[in-house]
Scaffold this motif. Structure first.
Motif, PDB file in Angstrom:
ATOM      1  N   LYS A  77       0.403  -1.050  -0.011  1.00 30.79           N
ATOM      2  CA  LYS A  77       0.098  -0.142  -0.011  1.00 30.79           C
ATOM      3  C   LYS A  77       1.325   0.978  -0.180  1.00 30.79           C
ATOM      4  CE  LYS A  77      -4.005  -2.474   1.719  1.00 30.79           C
ATOM      5  NZ  LYS A  77      -4.602  -1.931   3.431  1.00 30.79           N
ATOM      6  N   ARG A  78       1.986   1.101   1.019  1.00 31.45           N
ATOM      7  CA  ARG A  78       2.691   2.505   0.421  1.00 31.45           C
ATOM      8  C   ARG A  78       3.275   2.801   0.028  1.00 31.45           C
ATOM      9  NH1 ARG A  78       4.997   6.560   3.656  1.00 31.45           N
ATOM     10  NH2 ARG A  78       3.366   5.875   5.248  1.00 31.45           N
ATOM     11  N   LYS A  79       3.940   1.942  -0.777  1.00 32.73           N
ATOM     12  CA  LYS A  79       4.472   1.800  -1.945  1.00 32.73           C
ATOM     13  C   LYS A  79       3.686   2.285  -3.666  1.00 32.73           C
ATOM     14  CE  LYS A  79       8.617  -0.359  -1.810  1.00 32.73           C
ATOM     15  NZ  LYS A  79       9.316  -1.065  -0.609  1.00 32.73           N
ATOM     16  N   HIS A  80       2.259   1.638  -3.114  1.00 32.40           N
ATOM     17  CA  HIS A  80       1.341   2.217  -4.595  1.00 32.40           C
ATOM     18  C   HIS A  80       0.653   3.614  -3.803  1.00 32.40           C
ATOM     19  CE1 HIS A  80      -2.783   2.098  -5.635  1.00 32.40           C
ATOM     20  NE2 HIS A  80      -2.290   2.895  -6.442  1.00 32.40           N
ATOM     21  N   ALA A  81       1.279   4.807  -3.014  1.00 33.46           N
ATOM     22  CA  ALA A  81       0.563   5.867  -2.734  1.00 33.46           C
ATOM     23  C   ALA A  81       2.319   6.441  -3.293  1.00 33.46           C
ATOM     24  CB  ALA A  81       0.465   6.187  -1.240  1.00 33.46           C
ATOM     25  N   GLU A  82       3.067   6.091  -2.651  1.00 38.03           N
ATOM     26  CA  GLU A  82       4.288   6.332  -2.970  1.00 38.03           C
ATOM     27  C   GLU A  82       4.487   6.630  -4.408  1.00 38.03           C
ATOM     28  OE1 GLU A  82       7.403   5.352  -0.178  1.00 38.03           O
ATOM     29  OE2 GLU A  82       6.613   5.908   1.419  1.00 38.03           O
ATOM     30  N   SER A  83       4.443   5.878  -4.887  1.00 33.89           N
ATOM     31  CA  SER A  83       5.066   5.327  -6.567  1.00 33.89           C
ATOM     32  C   SER A  83       3.935   6.510  -7.102  1.00 33.89           C
ATOM     33  CB  SER A  83       5.025   4.511  -6.937  1.00 33.89           C
ATOM     34  OG  SER A  83       3.818   3.856  -7.092  1.00 33.89           O
ATOM     35  N   ALA A  84       2.858   7.089  -7.025  1.00 32.72           N
ATOM     36  CA  ALA A  84       2.161   7.976  -7.389  1.00 32.72           C
ATOM     37  C   ALA A  84       2.029   9.566  -6.762  1.00 32.72           C
ATOM     38  CB  ALA A  84       0.316   7.668  -6.842  1.00 32.72           C
ATOM     39  N   TYR A  85       3.021   9.142  -6.255  1.00 36.51           N
ATOM     40  CA  TYR A  85       3.299  10.719  -5.533  1.00 36.51           C
ATOM     41  C   TYR A  85       4.915  11.329  -6.192  1.00 36.51           C
ATOM     42  CZ  TYR A  85       5.038  14.791  -2.808  1.00 36.51           C
ATOM     43  OH  TYR A  85       4.882  16.097  -1.815  1.00 36.51           O
ATOM     44  N   ILE A  86       5.551   9.565  -6.570  1.00 31.67           N
ATOM     45  CA  ILE A  86       6.401  10.532  -7.203  1.00 31.67           C
ATOM     46  C   ILE A  86       6.659  10.679  -8.214  1.00 31.67           C
ATOM     47  CG2 ILE A  86       8.355   9.493  -8.222  1.00 31.67           C
ATOM     48  CD1 ILE A  86       8.806   8.344  -5.678  1.00 31.67           C
ATOM     49  N   GLN A  87       5.258  10.518  -9.791  1.00 31.65           N
ATOM     50  CA  GLN A  87       4.963  10.427 -10.855  1.00 31.65           C
ATOM     51  C   GLN A  87       4.372  11.754 -10.767  1.00 31.65           C
ATOM     52  OE1 GLN A  87       2.099   7.414 -12.609  1.00 31.65           O
ATOM     53  NE2 GLN A  87       2.463   8.598 -14.290  1.00 31.65           N
ATOM     54  N   ALA A  88       3.877  12.354  -9.662  1.00 27.19           N
ATOM     55  CA  ALA A  88       3.013  13.282  -9.525  1.00 27.19           C
ATOM     56  C   ALA A  88       4.339  14.588  -9.652  1.00 27.19           C
ATOM     57  CB  ALA A  88       2.111  13.658  -8.717  1.00 27.19           C
ATOM     58  N   GLU A  89       4.806  14.436  -8.762  1.00 22.10           N
ATOM     59  CA  GLU A  89       6.008  14.987  -8.537  1.00 22.10           C
ATOM     60  C   GLU A  89       7.399  15.553  -9.982  1.00 22.10           C
ATOM     61  OE1 GLU A  89       8.408  18.137  -5.984  1.00 22.10           O
ATOM     62  OE2 GLU A  89       6.048  17.225  -5.575  1.00 22.10           O
ATOM     63  N   GLY A  90       7.286  14.495 -10.813  1.00 24.24           N
ATOM     64  CA  GLY A  90       7.923  14.404 -11.524  1.00 24.24           C
ATOM     65  C   GLY A  90       7.496  15.681 -13.097  1.00 24.24           C
ATOM     66  N   GLU A  91       5.966  15.437 -12.946  1.00 29.82           N
ATOM     67  CA  GLU A  91       5.192  16.350 -13.936  1.00 29.82           C
ATOM     68  C   GLU A  91       4.636  17.933 -13.122  1.00 29.82           C
ATOM     69  OE1 GLU A  91       4.210  15.256 -16.538  1.00 29.82           O
ATOM     70  OE2 GLU A  91       3.875  12.984 -16.237  1.00 29.82           O
ATOM     71  N   PHE A  92       4.983  17.758 -11.972  1.00 28.10           N
ATOM     72  CA  PHE A  92       5.488  18.707 -11.363  1.00 28.10           C
ATOM     73  C   PHE A  92       6.734  19.479 -11.990  1.00 28.10           C
ATOM     74  CE2 PHE A  92       5.770  21.988  -8.311  1.00 28.10           C
ATOM     75  CZ  PHE A  92       4.918  22.949  -8.351  1.00 28.10           C
ATOM     76  N   ARG A  93       7.515  19.190 -11.985  1.00 25.19           N
ATOM     77  CA  ARG A  93       9.163  19.549 -11.688  1.00 25.19           C
ATOM     78  C   ARG A  93       9.210  19.767 -13.413  1.00 25.19           C
ATOM     79  NH1 ARG A  93      13.313  16.755  -8.415  1.00 25.19           N
ATOM     80  NH2 ARG A  93      12.343  16.619  -6.105  1.00 25.19           N
ATOM     81  N   ARG A  94       8.792  19.132 -13.899  1.00 23.95           N
ATOM     82  CA  ARG A  94       8.807  19.376 -15.593  1.00 23.95           C
ATOM     83  C   ARG A  94       6.870  20.368 -15.996  1.00 23.95           C
ATOM     84  NH1 ARG A  94       8.878  14.091 -18.703  1.00 23.95           N
ATOM     85  NH2 ARG A  94       6.697  13.622 -18.230  1.00 23.95           N
ATOM     86  N   LYS A  95       6.255  21.703 -14.855  1.00 23.39           N
ATOM     87  CA  LYS A  95       5.918  22.507 -15.370  1.00 23.39           C
ATOM     88  C   LYS A  95       4.689  21.367 -15.998  1.00 23.39           C
ATOM     89  CE  LYS A  95       8.744  25.798 -14.440  1.00 23.39           C
ATOM     90  NZ  LYS A  95       9.320  27.089 -15.690  1.00 23.39           N
ATOM     91  N   ASN A  96       4.067  20.556 -15.638  1.00 28.03           N
ATOM     92  CA  ASN A  96       2.548  20.206 -17.009  1.00 28.03           C
ATOM     93  C   ASN A  96       2.451  19.675 -15.270  1.00 28.03           C
ATOM     94  OD1 ASN A  96       0.700  18.479 -18.199  1.00 28.03           O
ATOM     95  ND2 ASN A  96       2.275  16.765 -18.351  1.00 28.03           N
TER      96      ASN A  96
END
Length: 544
Positions: A77-96
């Motif tokens: 469960k934790r990796k499920h939530a954290e992997s979604a968070y990492i993916q979102a953070e990557g998109e945020f840094r690309r200003k998407n």
């Protein structure tokens, strides 16, 4: 309210780029060789974290997308939530920001469902920040309310740290409620301005309709007059025709008088018709001019109102940006302080989970460094100079082990304890032996310099052993990262059985590094509470 937690290592990563490259390449190799889903999940998740720490958003998103479905299949469960968070953070840094908001909401939903309060708070805060970046105050207010409700529902105990953790949650809740009120006030102000504009628009529209109706009535009246004039003209023509018939019976003189009179009457009627048409045209021009003036005034008022609304919204966004910058500076200072106390991976786990689970490492390399004759040297120095000398030596020890990715554990008086093979640090015993030799070379250089000036100097014994240890954080207020196990005790026995200026190594450590160094076999020597143990002195590096 806390910010996202993944920007904290930039300065350290810039100084250790080769370390990240080596670590990610090793993990990618292991990922390709992984045969089970849990292994693939573990390696892809670690790669996503490391690439995000290295500010490689594209690679972080790639491996986070791999880890996310794997975590669902494995049931982590934790990796499920954290992997979604990492993916979102990557998109945020690309200003998407649109895609980042959607992925942060995935992380928020997963964290809420699984009861992962730390990830849920980080995700909802990033959603709010993403909305602010897009100047969407309604969306930011919506998620600010979500944060307040969530903190009220889930603000109870359960996090390790006692009163401090509870106070941090209360501070987060108070800050979220203040931000919520501020956003509501800004939105209410903007809504009030919009309602004022709508009222002004309706009043202007009503005035325009009134003017249009009056002008239309005037035009209708003039058209009626023109119609009457046309009828009069037709009557005049009929009268002229009748007079023409009468002229046939009149004398030439009478006919001439009648013609002149008829022409005069016709000219008068023509002038009257022209005047009526000119008056009607003037009325129409006045009506059109009034309509254009009213429209221009309305556009000007509307533009001014929109400009005032834009200025107010811009000020609100600037205020939020300044608050975010202040919060980010404060967070970076607290993160830097935490990294001076704990290893990066442990500090990350403590921030995300508010606790650190103890871990066993099957092959860790432990090194003890202890000064000899410390009491004798201390008697010859003032306390201030003694502490300054210790700080000088220990700081250089930190520098040396840092070159080999070795983790400093603690100092105990004049003793120095460090270890490798913990978490994602270097697991090579050879690097620990190299660090021990460099420490002795450093102390020998300082010894020669001090002796030439007639000053006291330090000498040290170094002991190294390889084996299993348990590592973790103890305490609830002043965090301390430490290691335990028989391996630590044997490394201490290696140090106690060593001569000053030498590096003494156990048989296990020797077997793992024997091809890289020259050795002096010491035989089986007695070690306190351990019986006889085989020991080796490291004499030098092998020359090829």
């Amino acid at each position: 309210m806390q910010h996202k937690l993944f920007l904290l290592f930039f300065a350290a990563l810039l100084g250790a780029g080769s370390i990240v490259a080596q670590s990610t390449s090793e993990l990618e190799s292991r990922y390709k060789k992984a045969g089970t889903k849990p292994e693939k999940l573990n390696y892809s998740f670690q790669l996503a974290q490391k690439y995000l720490d290295a500010n490689n958003a594209g690679k972080a998103i790639e491996y986070a997308r791999i880890a996310n479905p794997l975590s669902i299949e494995v049931g982590d469960k934790r990796k499920h939530a954290e992997s979604a968070y990492i993916q979102a953070e990557g998109e945020f840094r690309r200003k998407n920001y649109k895609e980042a908001s959607a992925r942060f909401q995935d992380a928020w939903q997963a964290a809420r469902n699984y009861g992962l309060r730390d990830i849920a708070l980080n995700a909802v805060e990033r959603i709010q920040e993403t909305a602010s970046r897009q100047n969407d105050l309604k969306e930011a207010l919506k998620w600010s309310r979500e944060t307040v409700n969530y903190l009220k529902e889930n603000g109870g105990g359960g996090a390790r740290g006692g009163g401090d953790a509870q106070r941090r949650l209360e501070d987060q809740l108070n800050k979220a409620e203040v931000d919520n009120r501020s956003l509501r006030e800004q939105l209410a102000k903007a809504t009030g301005q919009t309602q004022l504009l709508e009222t002004s628009y309706k009043e202007t529209e009503a005035n325009l309709r009134t003017i249009q109706e009056k002008s239309q009535q005037q035009i209708s009246a003039k058209e009626a007059e023109l119609s009457q004039a046309t009828q009069d003209k037709e009557i005049a023509k009929a009268m002229i025709a009748s007079k023409d018939l009468m002229m046939q019976d009149m004398t030439k003189e009478q006919m001439a008088d009648s013609v002149i009179q008829a022409r005069t009457e016709r000219q008068l009627e023509t002038e009257k018709t022209k005047n009526a048409e000119a008056e009607l045209g003037r009325k129409r021009s006045d009506y059109q001019r009034n309509i254009l003036a009213l429209l221009a005034g309305f556009v000007f008022v509307l533009a001014g109102a929109f400009y005032l609304r834009y200025r107010a919204k811009r000020r609100s966004v600037d205020d939020l940006a300044q608050k975010n910058v202040a919060l980010e500076d404060e967070r970076q200072r607290s993160d830097a302080l935490l990294l001076n106390i704990l290893p990066p991976a442990i500090a990350q786990e403590l921030k995300t989970r508010n606790k650190v689970a103890a871990r066993k490492y099957d092959q860790a390399t432990v090194m003890f460094v202890d000064f000899t004759g410390f009491t004798h040297v201390a008697e010859r120095l003032s306390p201030e100079i003694l502490v300054e000398e210790l700080d000088f030596c220990f700081s250089n020890f930190d520098r040396i082990i840092g070159q080999y990715r070795i983790e400093k554990i603690k100092t105990i008086g004049d003793a120095y304890l460090c270890a490798s093979g913990l978490s994602d640090m270097n697991a090579s015993p050879s690097d620990m032996v190299k660090a021990g030799l460099e420490i002795q070379d450093f102390l020998q250089h300082i010894k020669a310099e001090r002796m030439s000036n007639g000053l006291p100097h330090f000498e040290a014994r170094v002991g190294i052993h390889v084996g299993p240890v348990v590592a973790g954080v103890v305490g609830a207020k002043k965090f301390a990262y430490d290691i335990w196990g028989d391996t630590v005790n044997i490394a201490a026995r290696m140090e106690q059985s060593c001569e000053p200026g030498r590096v003494n190594v156990s048989e296990d450590a020797h077997n793992l590094a024997k091809y890289e160094f020259e050795w002096q076999y010491r035989g089986r020597l007695a070690a306190k509470n351990k019986g006889d143990m085989e020991m080796y002195y490291v004499t030098s590096m092998k020359q090829y």
